[in-house]
Structures are given as C-alpha cells and as structure tokens.
Design an enzyme around this catalytic site. Sequence first.
Site, PDB file in Angstrom:
ATOM      1  N   GLY A   8       0.820  -1.209   0.000  1.00  0.00           N
ATOM      2  CA  GLY A   8       0.000   0.000   0.000  1.00  0.00           C
ATOM      3  C   GLY A   8       0.850   1.253   0.000  1.00  0.00           C
ATOM      4  CB  ALA A   9       4.190   1.786  -1.373  1.00  0.00           C
ATOM      5  CB  VAL A  60      -2.197  -7.179   0.068  1.00  0.00           C
ATOM      6  CG1 VAL A  60      -1.140  -6.180  -0.380  1.00  0.00           C
ATOM      7  CG2 VAL A  60      -3.397  -6.483   0.701  1.00  0.00           C
ATOM      8  CE1 TYR A 147      -9.161   0.260   8.713  1.00  0.00           C
ATOM      9  CE2 TYR A 147      -9.363   0.809  11.042  1.00  0.00           C
ATOM     10  CZ  TYR A 147      -8.678   0.899   9.847  1.00  0.00           C
ATOM     11  OH  TYR A 147      -7.516   1.633   9.783  1.00  0.00           O
TER      12      TYR A 147
END
Length: 241
Positions: A8-9, A60, A147
């Site tokens: 998640g860059a 991912v 979450y």
Amino acid sequence: MKTFLVTGAAQGIGNAIARGLAEPGDRAILNDLQPSAALSQLAEQLCARGVDVVLALGDVADPATAEAAFAGLERLDVLVNNAGILDESPITEMSLAQWDRIIQVHLYGAFHFCKAAAALMKRQGSGAIVNIASDLGQLGCANLCHYSAAKGGIIALTKSLARELAPFGVRVNGVAPGGALTPMVERLGEDYIREEAARYPLQRLGTAQEIAAAVVFLASSQASFMTGQILGVNGGGVMNG
C-alpha cells in the site's frame, strides 16, 4: 544498504513510510493495487535519491501477489504491512461481502506477506517486520466492527509472530495509529475530521510522517531489543496504565 518492502505504498502512510525508510543504495519493493500517478511519482523520486525501485502490483488479499513480490528475492531486511481500505457500515446493514473484503485486505494481506517474509528471514537469520494496526483494534468503533476486528487481529498476529520468529533473529512489531490526515480520511469530509480530532487529548489528527517515523524507528537497529511491541501513535487516544 537494505532491501525493504512496503504494501500500500502509493499514498498516505505507505508513501511516507517508503520515503522514510529509503536511503541511497537501498532496494525498495513497492506494492500497491494498481499503477497510479502517485506511485509513479514516488518511484521516480526514490530513484533520483539512488534507490533501486521495484514495483510489485496486485491485491494483497490474493496470495499470488505476495508470491510474485518474493519470487527470486534473496534477501529482505524490512517488511511493512500497510495496505488497507476503509468501509463504514452498521453491523445490521453490513453485507458478508463488506466484512470479507475488509478482513481479506487487512488481515489476510498481512498474513500472506508475513508468511513469505518469515520463510526468507528465518533462512537469513535476521529481519524486521512492522505491521500497521490501528487504535480501533484496541478500542473498537461503532460502524467499523469489521475494520476494528481486522486491526485487532493484526495486533494478535504481530505478538504471536514475534514469539515464533525471535529465535531466528527476526523482530516483529506493530504501529497502531490514531486518526491521521491521509487521502482515505480526507475523503470523509471536514465535519468528520473535526469530530475525529476532538476524540484525542492532543485535539488533532496525526500526519503520515509522524506515523512513518515510528515505523522507521522499529525497523532500525535503534529498536534492536524491541519485538512484539505495539507503538501507539495516537495523540493520547489510547493510554495504557
């Protein structure tokens, strides 16, 4: 010189982490879901600083993404599991697809990359893994049970892996941010940001750079006697007695 991988860059915290970790001569493996202008800009700027950049695109939640990122990789010094998404819903209205997607991206994503990194780091006898959790994994949050559950799972995963990998010289820690001004949060609007900031004793949200600084510390030799720890970069939102 080190090799590091950040999931998640492209934006927000992941972008700041990649910038904070990168030093001339390093090799940076940058994951994100798909190509973007932000990811291209990050890669170009790191290359200009003398960093060898490799893009590892993909979801991912799909184990094939981790397998592809680690294919042919002979060494990895630092893994940062940062990829995440946000979706708000009361549990009575939450679909199974919503629940599954949050759990798959956050918890399964961390699992896939931790599994691949553990095999490599055990062989080399060193390495540092930093998982991005959340203060909501400690406090819980209405309308974000999926979450919060995923982030709580990441905290437990971090502590369990720290015990499992310590004999091999591999450290595993986590950072649990409070609310931070990232593109994902900014999309929720000014009213949300103002209300969220009021929850914290410091009366503001954090920045991606403040969270990245904690990650860089945990990945460094300065934290060589730290494993199984969860650093709370949360403006005082969580205070352990």
